[in-house]
Design a protein around this motif. Sequence first.
Motif, short mmCIF file in Angstrom:
data_model
loop_
_atom_site.label_atom_id
_atom_site.label_comp_id
_atom_site.label_asym_id
_atom_site.label_seq_id
_atom_site.Cartn_x
_atom_site.Cartn_y
_atom_site.Cartn_z
N LEU A 146 -37.79 -28.72 -46.27
CA LEU A 146 -36.99 -29.95 -46.19
C LEU A 146 -35.82 -29.72 -45.23
O LEU A 146 -34.97 -28.86 -45.50
N ILE A 147 -35.79 -30.46 -44.13
CA ILE A 147 -34.68 -30.31 -43.18
C ILE A 147 -33.75 -31.51 -43.38
O ILE A 147 -34.08 -32.64 -43.03
N ALA A 148 -32.58 -31.21 -43.98
CA ALA A 148 -31.65 -32.29 -44.36
C ALA A 148 -30.21 -31.79 -44.27
O ALA A 148 -29.83 -30.94 -45.08
N PRO A 149 -29.44 -32.28 -43.29
CA PRO A 149 -29.78 -33.22 -42.24
C PRO A 149 -30.47 -32.57 -41.04
O PRO A 149 -30.28 -31.37 -40.81
N LEU A 150 -31.22 -33.38 -40.32
CA LEU A 150 -31.77 -32.95 -39.02
C LEU A 150 -30.89 -33.57 -37.95
O LEU A 150 -30.89 -34.79 -37.76
N ASP A 151 -30.11 -32.74 -37.26
CA ASP A 151 -29.20 -33.29 -36.26
C ASP A 151 -29.96 -33.56 -34.95
O ASP A 151 -31.08 -33.12 -34.75
N ALA A 152 -29.28 -34.26 -34.02
CA ALA A 152 -29.93 -34.68 -32.77
C ALA A 152 -30.38 -33.47 -31.96
O ALA A 152 -31.47 -33.45 -31.37
N ALA A 168 -29.97 -37.35 -38.98
CA ALA A 168 -28.59 -37.81 -39.20
C ALA A 168 -27.80 -37.55 -37.93
O ALA A 168 -27.77 -36.43 -37.43
N MET A 169 -27.21 -38.62 -37.40
CA MET A 169 -26.47 -38.51 -36.15
C MET A 169 -25.64 -39.77 -35.94
O MET A 169 -25.87 -40.79 -36.62
N ASN A 170 -24.75 -39.74 -34.99
CA ASN A 170 -23.94 -40.91 -34.65
C ASN A 170 -24.86 -42.04 -34.20
O ASN A 170 -25.93 -41.81 -33.64
N THR A 171 -24.42 -43.29 -34.47
CA THR A 171 -25.26 -44.45 -34.14
C THR A 171 -25.66 -44.49 -32.67
O THR A 171 -26.81 -44.80 -32.32
N ALA A 172 -24.71 -44.15 -31.80
CA ALA A 172 -25.01 -44.18 -30.36
C ALA A 172 -26.11 -43.17 -30.02
O ALA A 172 -26.98 -43.43 -29.19
N MET A 173 -26.08 -42.04 -30.70
CA MET A 173 -27.14 -41.03 -30.49
C MET A 173 -28.48 -41.57 -31.03
O MET A 173 -29.52 -41.44 -30.39
N THR A 196 -34.45 -40.63 -28.90
CA THR A 196 -34.54 -40.35 -30.34
C THR A 196 -35.86 -40.83 -30.91
O THR A 196 -36.58 -40.06 -31.59
N ALA A 197 -36.23 -42.06 -30.62
CA ALA A 197 -37.49 -42.61 -31.17
C ALA A 197 -38.69 -41.82 -30.67
O ALA A 197 -39.64 -41.55 -31.42
#
Length: 204
Positions: free
Chosen positions: A96-102, A135-140, A146-147
């Motif tokens: 489980l990777i939580a959070p997964l950063d950008a 989990a990351m900033n909205t702009a990221m 990202t998608a």
Amino acid sequence: MSFLKTDLSKSAGTFCVLVGVTGSVAALKLPLLVSQLLQLPGVDVKVVTTEHAQHFYNSEEVSVKTYRDKDEWELWTQRSDPVLHIELRRWADLFLIAPLDANTLGKISNGICDNLLTCVVRAWDTSRPLIFCPAMNTAMWQHPVTAQQVSRLTEFGYVEIPCISKKLVCGDEGKGAMAEVSTIVSVVKQHLPKPDESPEDISH
Ligand SMILES: CC(C)(CO)[C@@H](O)C(=O)NCCC(=O)N/C=C\S
């Protein structure tokens, strides 16, 4: 370094959950996430952390063994020594990777493995569940890359727990917050073996 070796012994009937934590501010939730996972029946938890993630949580509040990059190099000093990221992939029934950063999302989607956590992912047996919580900033989050990268991870067979909209710590309002801990724990619970199954039996 035999203590590390015995640490990774598996007791029969235990479902071993490896929690990977990366450098999003959502890593502050790690102590809560670990304590909630430990309440699941028959679950054993260990943590693998990136260096950046450690800025966001207090390691004294994490009640289980936590492996860092340096542990890999302390354990392996000569050919006959065990390789920690391989020992961890053998030990874990679920990752489980939580959070997964950008940053780590970008590495994993391209097969980059430059630290202990990404080496476990790179060696992961995809017949076992790998669950990730971006989990990351909205702009990221809104950046088109990202998608693309999230869909690559789902193509690998990994399970996404989507991020949610919140007022983020930087003041922005929008997508990018890690899913709630209760949501994450309930998804892990769905992957536990049924009472008459053992971890080896469950087909993924
Ligand atoms: C930290 C927490 C869990 C508080 O509710 C929430 O804001 C969150 O998941 N943020 C992760 C997004 C992030 O990394 N933002 C970084 C810059 S805004």
